[in-house]
Design an enzyme around this catalytic site. Structure first.
Site, PDB file in Angstrom:
ATOM      1  CB  CYS A  70      -0.967  -0.016   1.180  1.00  0.00           C
ATOM      2  SG  CYS A  70      -0.259   0.250   2.816  1.00  0.00           S
TER       3      CYS A  70
ATOM      4  CG  HIS B 280      15.013 -13.957  14.813  1.00  0.00           C
ATOM      5  ND1 HIS B 280      15.678 -13.101  15.656  1.00  0.00           N
ATOM      6  CD2 HIS B 280      15.974 -14.608  14.110  1.00  0.00           C
ATOM      7  CE1 HIS B 280      16.981 -13.242  15.476  1.00  0.00           C
ATOM      8  NE2 HIS B 280      17.173 -14.144  14.534  1.00  0.00           N
TER       9      HIS B 280
END
Length: 163
Positions: A68, A101
């Site tokens: 966006c 992670h």
């Protein structure tokens, strides 16, 4: 890996450019264009976040790139969906580390924030990365998934079990 791309009116041009470049860089991957061609100013990011999130939830895509104007709205909307872990990343470290992670599965980009070259580098880092599976990362991800499950149950109770 199946990768879905979607963008609102502000992100459509960057999405089109990234699709061309990613196709050349990752020719074996299944790329899915979920829309947003920039022709309609009412193409809003929540609509494309929902479309991309459903593709991931339904197994039609393993990861997604959602674009966006700032990346923020797309990230907020996509993260509301069960099973979607979306984040705005405008640098390669965050794009890679988010997967390694946090098992991030949706990369959000802001077309008014990052240029095409940096965006492509972020997409490459995102797609090249794998969840580490290290105990500390699994433990943290389990906590995130627990939050998601608790909130889903709370939502089910508030709505009388309908979802």
């Amino acid at each position: 890996m199946r990768v879905a791309f979607a963008a609102d009116h502000a992100g459509a041009a960057l999405k089109a450019e990234l699709l061309v470049r990613v196709t050349a860089r990752f020719p074996g991957d299944g790329l899915v264009d979920l829309g947003g061609d920039g022709s309609d100013p009412d193409d809003d990011y929540p609509d494309f976040a929902r479309r991309l999130g459903r593709a991931i939830r339904n197994g039609e895509a393993d990861r997604g790139v959602l674009i966006c104007g700032s990346g923020v709205g797309a990230s907020v909307a996509a993260s509301k969906m069960r099973g979607v872990r979306a984040a705005v990343c405008h640098d390669t470290y965050s794009a890679r580390q988010g997967v390694e992670h946090d098992d991030m599965n949706v990369l959000c980009l802001g077309s008014r924030v990052v240029g095409p070259e940096s965006a492509f580098e972020c997409v490459q880092a995102f797609l090249d990365a794998s969840f580490s599976g290290e105990p500390r990362h699994r433990r943290r991800l389990a906590k995130v998934l627990s939050i998601e499950a608790e909130e889903a149950r709370a939502g089910d109770q508030r709505s009388g079990g309908e979802r």
